[in-house]
Design a protein around this motif. Structure first.
Motif, PDB file in Angstrom:
ATOM      1  N   ARG A 143       0.717  -1.110   0.009  1.00 30.36           N
ATOM      2  CA  ARG A 143      -0.085  -0.081  -0.074  1.00 30.36           C
ATOM      3  C   ARG A 143       0.901   1.284  -0.111  1.00 30.36           C
ATOM      4  O   ARG A 143       0.500   2.007  -0.622  1.00 30.36           O
ATOM      5  N   TYR A 144       1.885   1.309   0.600  1.00 24.68           N
ATOM      6  CA  TYR A 144       3.001   2.277   0.734  1.00 24.68           C
ATOM      7  C   TYR A 144       3.422   2.541  -0.620  1.00 24.68           C
ATOM      8  O   TYR A 144       3.457   3.618  -1.401  1.00 24.68           O
ATOM      9  N   MET A 145       3.969   1.527  -1.302  1.00 19.42           N
ATOM     10  CA  MET A 145       4.431   1.620  -2.752  1.00 19.42           C
ATOM     11  C   MET A 145       3.412   1.965  -3.899  1.00 19.42           C
ATOM     12  O   MET A 145       3.903   2.746  -4.706  1.00 19.42           O
ATOM     13  N   ALA A 146       2.265   1.667  -3.385  1.00 17.68           N
ATOM     14  CA  ALA A 146       1.057   2.230  -4.325  1.00 17.68           C
ATOM     15  C   ALA A 146       0.647   3.486  -4.234  1.00 17.68           C
ATOM     16  O   ALA A 146      -0.203   3.950  -4.814  1.00 17.68           O
ATOM     17  N   GLY A 147       1.190   4.106  -3.114  1.00 13.14           N
ATOM     18  CA  GLY A 147       0.931   5.241  -2.752  1.00 13.14           C
ATOM     19  C   GLY A 147      -0.412   5.572  -2.154  1.00 13.14           C
ATOM     20  O   GLY A 147      -1.232   6.567  -1.687  1.00 13.14           O
ATOM     21  N   GLU A 148      -0.981   4.593  -1.506  1.00  7.45           N
ATOM     22  CA  GLU A 148      -2.169   4.408  -0.772  1.00  7.45           C
ATOM     23  C   GLU A 148      -2.330   4.740   0.500  1.00  7.45           C
ATOM     24  O   GLU A 148      -3.071   5.061   1.311  1.00  7.45           O
ATOM     25  N   ARG A 149      -1.190   4.713   1.115  1.00 16.27           N
ATOM     26  CA  ARG A 149      -0.702   5.153   2.597  1.00 16.27           C
ATOM     27  C   ARG A 149       0.665   5.496   2.620  1.00 16.27           C
ATOM     28  O   ARG A 149       1.634   5.207   2.079  1.00 16.27           O
ATOM     29  N   GLY A 150       0.778   6.154   4.037  1.00 11.18           N
ATOM     30  CA  GLY A 150       2.311   6.540   4.129  1.00 11.18           C
ATOM     31  C   GLY A 150       2.795   5.580   5.328  1.00 11.18           C
ATOM     32  O   GLY A 150       2.102   4.836   5.744  1.00 11.18           O
ATOM     33  N   ILE A 151       4.067   5.727   5.818  1.00 10.09           N
ATOM     34  CA  ILE A 151       4.428   4.896   6.840  1.00 10.09           C
ATOM     35  C   ILE A 151       5.017   5.896   7.982  1.00 10.09           C
ATOM     36  O   ILE A 151       5.316   6.804   7.691  1.00 10.09           O
ATOM     37  N   THR A 152       5.202   4.930   9.110  1.00  4.89           N
ATOM     38  CA  THR A 152       5.909   5.689  10.367  1.00  4.89           C
ATOM     39  C   THR A 152       7.489   5.671   9.985  1.00  4.89           C
ATOM     40  O   THR A 152       7.697   5.088   9.219  1.00  4.89           O
ATOM     41  N   LEU A 153       7.911   6.363  11.001  1.00 13.00           N
ATOM     42  CA  LEU A 153       9.416   6.609  10.676  1.00 13.00           C
ATOM     43  C   LEU A 153      10.023   5.422  11.397  1.00 13.00           C
ATOM     44  O   LEU A 153      10.890   4.927  10.959  1.00 13.00           O
ATOM     45  N   THR A 154       9.253   4.607  12.197  1.00 12.32           N
ATOM     46  CA  THR A 154       9.497   3.321  12.744  1.00 12.32           C
ATOM     47  C   THR A 154       9.703   2.413  11.482  1.00 12.32           C
ATOM     48  O   THR A 154      10.477   1.462  11.242  1.00 12.32           O
ATOM     49  N   THR A 155       8.609   2.327  10.836  1.00 16.94           N
ATOM     50  CA  THR A 155       8.478   1.351   9.380  1.00 16.94           C
ATOM     51  C   THR A 155       9.488   1.688   8.565  1.00 16.94           C
ATOM     52  O   THR A 155      10.316   0.993   7.897  1.00 16.94           O
ATOM     53  N   ALA A 156       9.645   3.147   8.367  1.00 17.30           N
ATOM     54  CA  ALA A 156      10.937   3.603   7.280  1.00 17.30           C
ATOM     55  C   ALA A 156      12.310   3.043   7.613  1.00 17.30           C
ATOM     56  O   ALA A 156      12.905   2.490   6.876  1.00 17.30           O
ATOM     57  N   ALA A 157      12.466   3.038   9.081  1.00 21.49           N
ATOM     58  CA  ALA A 157      13.755   2.632   9.477  1.00 21.49           C
ATOM     59  C   ALA A 157      13.879   1.012   9.437  1.00 21.49           C
ATOM     60  O   ALA A 157      15.027   0.667   9.066  1.00 21.49           O
ATOM     61  N   LYS A 158      13.046   0.286   9.645  1.00 22.47           N
ATOM     62  CA  LYS A 158      12.824  -1.211   9.508  1.00 22.47           C
ATOM     63  C   LYS A 158      13.052  -1.504   7.952  1.00 22.47           C
ATOM     64  O   LYS A 158      14.023  -2.309   7.820  1.00 22.47           O
ATOM     65  N   LEU A 159      12.376  -0.793   7.254  1.00 26.02           N
ATOM     66  CA  LEU A 159      12.833  -1.262   5.672  1.00 26.02           C
ATOM     67  C   LEU A 159      14.098  -0.712   5.231  1.00 26.02           C
ATOM     68  O   LEU A 159      14.629  -1.443   4.375  1.00 26.02           O
ATOM     69  N   ALA A 160      14.609   0.476   5.549  1.00 26.02           N
ATOM     70  CA  ALA A 160      15.704   1.005   5.334  1.00 26.02           C
ATOM     71  C   ALA A 160      16.892  -0.065   5.726  1.00 26.02           C
ATOM     72  O   ALA A 160      18.016  -0.280   5.284  1.00 26.02           O
ATOM     73  N   THR A 161      16.738  -0.588   7.288  1.00 24.97           N
ATOM     74  CA  THR A 161      17.533  -1.516   7.661  1.00 24.97           C
ATOM     75  C   THR A 161      17.833  -2.466   7.000  1.00 24.97           C
ATOM     76  O   THR A 161      18.749  -3.240   6.155  1.00 24.97           O
ATOM     77  N   ALA A 162      16.633  -3.098   6.466  1.00 19.81           N
ATOM     78  CA  ALA A 162      16.392  -4.399   5.883  1.00 19.81           C
ATOM     79  C   ALA A 162      17.118  -4.119   4.223  1.00 19.81           C
ATOM     80  O   ALA A 162      17.692  -5.370   3.740  1.00 19.81           O
ATOM     81  N   LEU A 163      17.107  -2.915   3.762  1.00 16.29           N
ATOM     82  CA  LEU A 163      17.607  -2.776   2.537  1.00 16.29           C
ATOM     83  C   LEU A 163      19.273  -2.243   2.586  1.00 16.29           C
ATOM     84  O   LEU A 163      19.852  -2.059   1.492  1.00 16.29           O
ATOM     85  N   GLY A 164      19.779  -2.345   3.711  1.00 12.28           N
ATOM     86  CA  GLY A 164      21.085  -1.991   3.753  1.00 12.28           C
ATOM     87  C   GLY A 164      21.180  -0.412   3.746  1.00 12.28           C
ATOM     88  O   GLY A 164      22.458   0.103   3.484  1.00 12.28           O
ATOM     89  N   MET A 165      20.255   0.364   4.271  1.00 14.18           N
ATOM     90  CA  MET A 165      20.423   1.847   4.166  1.00 14.18           C
ATOM     91  C   MET A 165      20.234   2.473   5.637  1.00 14.18           C
ATOM     92  O   MET A 165      19.976   1.847   6.343  1.00 14.18           O
ATOM     93  N   GLU A 166      20.594   3.731   5.808  1.00 18.79           N
ATOM     94  CA  GLU A 166      20.810   4.272   7.033  1.00 18.79           C
ATOM     95  C   GLU A 166      19.864   5.661   6.958  1.00 18.79           C
ATOM     96  O   GLU A 166      20.011   6.352   5.754  1.00 18.79           O
ATOM     97  N   LEU A 167      19.047   5.795   8.078  1.00 17.38           N
ATOM     98  CA  LEU A 167      18.491   7.041   8.108  1.00 17.38           C
ATOM     99  C   LEU A 167      19.088   7.994   9.045  1.00 17.38           C
ATOM    100  O   LEU A 167      19.604   7.742  10.308  1.00 17.38           O
ATOM    101  N   LYS A 168      19.717   8.988   8.453  1.00 17.82           N
ATOM    102  CA  LYS A 168      20.568   9.916   9.278  1.00 17.82           C
ATOM    103  C   LYS A 168      20.405  11.441   8.727  1.00 17.82           C
ATOM    104  O   LYS A 168      20.210  11.496   7.522  1.00 17.82           O
ATOM    105  N   PRO A 169      20.872  12.262   9.602  1.00 21.23           N
ATOM    106  CA  PRO A 169      20.718  13.574   9.562  1.00 21.23           C
ATOM    107  C   PRO A 169      21.647  14.232   8.186  1.00 21.23           C
ATOM    108  O   PRO A 169      22.633  13.443   8.056  1.00 21.23           O
TER     109      PRO A 169
END
Length: 70
Positions: free
Chosen positions: A42-68
């Motif tokens: 639903r996030y990828m289809a643009g039907e909903r947003g996600i929380t910062l916590t969910t974004a962090a989990k997805l980023a970690t799974a994809l080998g990304m970092e959320l940082k300033p």
């Protein structure tokens, strides 16, 4: 430069993982449920947003970092 949302969507698309496989990658010993594949879909289809916590989990799974910036 893309914002966090754009970067995350691009990384998910580029990964070529199924949403189910990506959801499984977000599970940890502490968080046995992780991110539900329906939430990712639903996030990828643009039907909903996600929380910062969910974004962090997805980023970690994809080998990304959320940082300033900086």
């Amino acid at each position: 430069m893309m914002d966090i949302d754009g970067q995350l969507r691009a990384a998910i698309s580029k990964s070529r993982l199924s949403y189910y496989a990506l959801a499984k990658m977000t599970r940890t010993d502490r968080d046995k449920l992780g991110v539900n594949s329906v939430v990712i879909s639903r996030y990828m289809a643009g039907e909903r947003g996600i929380t910062l916590t969910t974004a962090a989990k997805l980023a970690t799974a994809l080998g990304m970092e959320l940082k300033p910036k900086g």
